[in-house]
Design an enzyme around this catalytic site. Structure first.
Site, PDB file in Angstrom:
ATOM      1  N   LYS A  50      42.499  66.536  38.529  1.00  0.00           N
ATOM      2  CA  LYS A  50      41.271  67.332  38.802  1.00  0.00           C
ATOM      3  C   LYS A  50      41.471  67.503  40.941  1.00  0.00           C
ATOM      4  CE  LYS A  50      39.347  66.826  34.405  1.00  0.00           C
ATOM      5  NZ  LYS A  50      37.749  65.542  34.026  1.00  0.00           N
ATOM      6  N   SER A  66      37.730  62.759  38.240  1.00  0.00           N
ATOM      7  CA  SER A  66      37.341  62.177  37.280  1.00  0.00           C
ATOM      8  C   SER A  66      37.066  62.219  35.526  1.00  0.00           C
ATOM      9  CB  SER A  66      35.791  61.541  37.963  1.00  0.00           C
ATOM     10  OG  SER A  66      35.491  60.360  36.533  1.00  0.00           O
ATOM     11  N   ASP A  67      38.231  61.433  35.082  1.00  0.00           N
ATOM     12  CA  ASP A  67      37.680  62.200  33.776  1.00  0.00           C
ATOM     13  C   ASP A  67      36.999  60.737  32.937  1.00  0.00           C
ATOM     14  OD1 ASP A  67      38.510  64.096  31.475  1.00  0.00           O
ATOM     15  OD2 ASP A  67      39.856  62.307  30.965  1.00  0.00           O
ATOM     16  N   GLN A  68      36.767  61.224  31.534  1.00  0.00           N
ATOM     17  CA  GLN A  68      36.534  59.824  30.830  1.00  0.00           C
ATOM     18  C   GLN A  68      36.681  60.459  29.308  1.00  0.00           C
ATOM     19  OE1 GLN A  68      32.154  59.076  29.406  1.00  0.00           O
ATOM     20  NE2 GLN A  68      32.427  57.462  30.181  1.00  0.00           N
TER      21      GLN A  68
END
Length: 188
Positions: A50, A66-68
């Site tokens: 990203k 960011s990723d979760q």
């Protein structure tokens, strides 16, 4: 310029806490897990992808990605998408410990910096009517794990174990502040 590679209102609200001017940009990234990919490498790869996608179009800017994802029994729990999915997810997590992995990446002219965090959420044993009341009240259909810990979702837990409580919302600010300092930002 600092750019958040996300259109998530949750991540935008978190980044505002650092009181740095920033813009938001939508990253065009395929978020499909690779075959056999585990959760921690997945969120770090997607955070970097990203940030990299937006940075390619904005040379000279620092971009935050960011990723979760949630992990239960070794499988990824994504966003539920609707009421039935949210009820089913919460029922599967009832009385269990769920790991939430968050990856963050800062990509810019001075390099690429990355970090990750894991939050363990201990769910209470939840009755079906509790789950349905919660889902109807907060409608957490766009949240990994089907809850908003910053809202009424906190009532679903016995405990939260984390080095960075903002990681559970989707952008680990303690880790990000460290990355921003490496990039030359003065915080606070």
């Amino acid at each position: 310029m600092l750019v958040l590679a996300s259109t998530s209102p949750y991540r935008r609200e978190l980044l505002q806490r650092l009181r740095l001017p920033f813009e938001c940009a939508r990253p065009e990234v395929d978020e499909t897990p690779l075959p056999g990919e585990e959760v921690a490498p997945l969120v770090r790869r997607l955070a970097a992808a990203k940030a990299g996608a937006v940075a390619a179009a904005r040379p000279g800017d620092w971009v935050v990605g960011s990723d979760q994802a949630a992990e239960l029994d070794g499988r990824i729990l994504g966003k539920p998408g609707g009421r039935e999915g949210a009820v089913a997810q919460l029922a599967s997590m009832s009385g269990r410990v769920v790991r939430f992995h968050t990856g963050v990446c800062l990509h810019g002219p001075g390099g690429v910096f990355a970090a990750g965090d894991v939050t363990r959420v201990h769910f209470r044993t939840l009755a079906r009517d509790e789950i349905e009341r919660y889902v109807d009240a907060e409608q957490p259909f766009d949240c990994a794990g089907s809850f908003k810990c910053e809202g009424l979702g906190i009532t679903l837990f016995e405990a939260i174990e984390s080095h960075d409580p903002t990681g559970l919302v989707g952008l680990p600010l303690i880790a990000l502040a460290g990355l921003l300092r490496k990039a030359g930002y003065a915080l606070p």
